[in-house]
Design a protein around this motif. Structure first.
Motif, PDB file in Angstrom:
ATOM      1  N   TYR A 174      64.489  51.236 100.825  1.00 15.93           N
ATOM      2  CA  TYR A 174      63.281  50.618 100.023  1.00 15.93           C
ATOM      3  C   TYR A 174      64.811  50.547  98.748  1.00 15.93           C
ATOM      4  O   TYR A 174      64.710  49.336  98.254  1.00 15.93           O
ATOM      5  CB  TYR A 174      62.608  52.071  99.235  1.00 15.93           C
ATOM      6  CG  TYR A 174      62.148  51.219  98.037  1.00 15.93           C
ATOM      7  CD1 TYR A 174      62.088  50.432  97.268  1.00 15.93           C
ATOM      8  CD2 TYR A 174      62.859  52.671  96.969  1.00 15.93           C
ATOM      9  CE1 TYR A 174      61.246  50.867  95.967  1.00 15.93           C
ATOM     10  CE2 TYR A 174      62.333  52.132  95.687  1.00 15.93           C
ATOM     11  CZ  TYR A 174      61.844  51.294  95.137  1.00 15.93           C
ATOM     12  OH  TYR A 174      61.240  51.207  93.535  1.00 15.93           O
ATOM     13  N   THR A 234      67.894  47.877 100.177  1.00 16.50           N
ATOM     14  CA  THR A 234      66.911  46.585  99.612  1.00 16.50           C
ATOM     15  C   THR A 234      66.897  45.640  97.981  1.00 16.50           C
ATOM     16  O   THR A 234      67.087  45.546  97.191  1.00 16.50           O
ATOM     17  CB  THR A 234      66.022  46.239 100.273  1.00 16.50           C
ATOM     18  OG1 THR A 234      66.202  46.635 101.486  1.00 16.50           O
ATOM     19  CG2 THR A 234      65.652  44.955 100.293  1.00 16.50           C
ATOM     20  N   LEU A 235      65.800  46.774  97.158  1.00 14.46           N
ATOM     21  CA  LEU A 235      65.186  46.672  96.139  1.00 14.46           C
ATOM     22  C   LEU A 235      66.692  47.052  94.670  1.00 14.46           C
ATOM     23  O   LEU A 235      66.639  46.476  93.654  1.00 14.46           O
ATOM     24  CB  LEU A 235      64.070  46.891  95.367  1.00 14.46           C
ATOM     25  CG  LEU A 235      63.315  46.783  93.689  1.00 14.46           C
ATOM     26  CD1 LEU A 235      63.098  45.020  94.199  1.00 14.46           C
ATOM     27  CD2 LEU A 235      62.244  47.704  94.119  1.00 14.46           C
ATOM     28  N   PRO A 263      67.259  49.535  92.996  1.00 11.39           N
ATOM     29  CA  PRO A 263      65.689  50.314  91.991  1.00 11.39           C
ATOM     30  C   PRO A 263      67.159  50.655  90.265  1.00 11.39           C
ATOM     31  O   PRO A 263      66.380  50.535  89.411  1.00 11.39           O
ATOM     32  CB  PRO A 263      65.751  50.975  91.729  1.00 11.39           C
ATOM     33  CG  PRO A 263      65.683  51.645  93.943  1.00 11.39           C
ATOM     34  CD  PRO A 263      66.531  50.792  94.054  1.00 11.39           C
ATOM     35  N   THR A 294      57.782  47.970 104.991  1.00  6.19           N
ATOM     36  CA  THR A 294      59.031  48.429 103.746  1.00  6.19           C
ATOM     37  C   THR A 294      59.454  47.478 104.523  1.00  6.19           C
ATOM     38  O   THR A 294      59.857  47.271 102.545  1.00  6.19           O
ATOM     39  CB  THR A 294      59.780  49.914 104.103  1.00  6.19           C
ATOM     40  OG1 THR A 294      59.021  50.959 104.229  1.00  6.19           O
ATOM     41  CG2 THR A 294      60.307  50.482 103.297  1.00  6.19           C
ATOM     42  N   THR A 353      59.156  45.578 100.592  1.00 12.33           N
ATOM     43  CA  THR A 353      60.165  45.799  99.108  1.00 12.33           C
ATOM     44  C   THR A 353      60.722  44.438  99.143  1.00 12.33           C
ATOM     45  O   THR A 353      61.695  43.699  97.607  1.00 12.33           O
ATOM     46  CB  THR A 353      61.847  46.550  99.770  1.00 12.33           C
ATOM     47  OG1 THR A 353      61.200  47.949  99.853  1.00 12.33           O
ATOM     48  CG2 THR A 353      62.882  46.777  98.738  1.00 12.33           C
ATOM     49  N   ALA A 406      58.736  42.290  96.614  1.00  9.24           N
ATOM     50  CA  ALA A 406      58.980  42.336  96.073  1.00  9.24           C
ATOM     51  C   ALA A 406      59.485  41.141  94.637  1.00  9.24           C
ATOM     52  O   ALA A 406      59.302  40.831  93.945  1.00  9.24           O
ATOM     53  CB  ALA A 406      59.026  43.434  94.928  1.00  9.24           C
TER      54      ALA A 406
END
Length: 465
Positions: free
Chosen positions: A30, A33-34, A36, A132, A136, A139
């Motif tokens: 997660y 990939t994203l 955050p 996942t 992810t 999104a």
């Protein structure tokens, strides 16, 4: 609020991992990939959340995870060899500082691809990792799809979660990934057990696939159009009602037309008129330079060796002199231009040994997935029906990536390397399952007949002596 929500989400996953350490593997996927930490601006950005999740995933598996069924596949050894060779070229790189920066994330991507197959020992874990990855990446894709649908697209200007045209947020990369995960989405809809495929799951999956198809439009990435075409061709292979499939694809294409701006068609036209496109002409010049460079440096120049390139080329340019358009040849001088191709990226940075390992890894993946498809197709038992379709989904996703990688430098893309790790895990899982499968009565009878024939031949040979 966004920053706090991201932090609490990561903390919640870390806490849940205390009971099931495999959750930390999902957390790293997660975060990787994203990203955050680039979305948040205070708490998440101040913490090394990627390193924390990376250490938790490895530490949890080493200390408490069940290692039954974990095996090391041949492709993992090839990834180990590629990792070692990348380390070797980094120490002697043409540009040490830039090479060290790229090495700081490449080694984690390669090591995680080597590690993740050891954790995927059950169907539930396969599904959890793929889910996942899809959600992810989804999104980012949903965000881009919504902005495209409302007229916010454009080459290099489609703003996703962050204003950063790199990594998963780079236009061509997210377009390639968006098309590559469509087969996996379809697999999850049909064979998923975490979210049973009811009408809600199917509706969400349909909307997500539509967003995936909108990404090449929103980013105006020419690579995405080629990936869509390849996906359409690949899916024809296993489609029973081909005429219905072609008609449905045509209707879906027509449904997307209202979201296509004129600037998209203008950019797509440069695929045909590539000689008049400076971007395409520059890539051809860089690729020729890389071939010449590899001839002089067969072991490669390390990461970011392209920074040493310099070249001059001529390209046609349309000029309006008032009486009409004319084409004139102009001289263009450029230097320090990126490879814009994973193949030439590997060739320039890792030389002939590196490109050989990279091609071997991916060619072997396509072949292994085809072997699984042919061996496991037609099985109808609940515990045997999902392997062949998953192999097809992974094979299609890899093929789409390989096409997209011809025109962008994503040889070490972490998302794709994780996909390679899932392929390695599926190969070892199917081999292990086949070896544990009880012998069928017909196979046992054939084995007994063969053994009886061998005994008869041996008896005759003894009598002759």
């Amino acid at each position: 609020m966004t920053d706090l929500a991201l932090l609490l989400f990561i903390v919640a996953f870390l806490v849940l991992g205390l009971k099931r350490s495999f959750i930390w593997v999902l957390l790293y996927i997660y975060i990787d990939t994203l990203a955050p930490q680039t979305i948040g601006w205070r708490f998440v950005a101040a913490l090394p959340v990627s390193l924390i999740a990376f250490c938790a995933a490895f530490g949890g598996w080493l200390l408490v995870d069940n290692k039954k069924g974990a095996q090391f596949a041949f492709r993992q050894w090839l990834l180990v060899a590629l990792l070692a060779y990348c380390a070797f070229t980094t120490f002697g790189a043409d540009f040490p500082a830039e090479a060290a920066h790229k090495w700081s994330w490449v080694w984690k991507a390669l090591l995680f691809a080597i590690f993740v197959p050891l954790t995927l020992t059950t169907r539930l874990r396969f599904e959890a990792v793929l889910l996942t990855m899809v959600l992810t990446a989804g999104a980012i894709i949903i965000d881009g799809g919504m902005k495209t649908a409302t007229g916010g697209g454009g080459y290099g200007v489609l703003s996703l979660f962050v204003n950063d045209n790199s990594g998963m947020y780079e236009s061509s990369t997210i377009s390639t990934v968006a098309i590559a995960i469509i087969p996996t989405i379809l697999w999850l809809v049909k064979y998923g057990t975490i979210f049973r495929p009811d009408w809600r799951v199917k509706t969400f999956a349909g909307a997500l696939i539509f967003s995936c198809l909108l990404m090449p439009i929103g980013t105006q990435a020419r690579t995405g159009l080629l990936c869509i075409a390849l996906l359409g061709i690949l899916m024809l292979r296993d489609t029973r009602r081909r005429f219905l499939y072609i008609a449905g694809a045509g209707l879906l294409g027509m449904a997307a037309l209202p979201f296509v701006p004129q600037s998209y068609w203008d950019r797509m036209n440069t695929i045909e008129d590539h000689k008049e496109d400076e971007s395409a002409s520059t890539r051809l010049a860089v690729w020729q330079w890389t071939i010449d460079y590899a001839a002089e440096h067969p072991l490669g120049g390390g990461f970011d060796a392209y920074r040493g390139n310099s070249f001059t080329y001529r390209m046609p340019q349309r000029v309006d002199d008032g009486t009409g358009e004319s084409v004139r040849m102009t001289t263009v001088t450029d230097k320090g231009r990126a490879y814009h191709s994973a193949v030439f990226e590997m060739l320039g940075e890792q030389g002939y040994p590196g490109i050989t390992l990279w091609l071997w890894i991916h060619a072997l993946g396509l072949w292994q997935m085809e072997r699984i498809r042919r061996r496991w197709r037609g099985r109808t038992a609940e515990h045997e029906a999902w392997q062949a379709p998953l192999a097809v989904a992974l094979q299609f996703g890899q093929a789409i990536y390989l096409l997209g990688s011809l025109f962008q430098g994503i040889a070490y893309q972490p998302f794709i390397l994780t996909l390679v790790g899932v392929q390695c895990a599926l190969w070892t899982y199917c081999k292990r399952t086949d070896s544990q499968k009880p012998e069928s009565p017909r196979a046992a009878q054939r084995r007994r007949r063969a053994r009886a024939g061998q005994n008869a031949v041996a008896a005759q040979a003894g009598a002759l002596r």
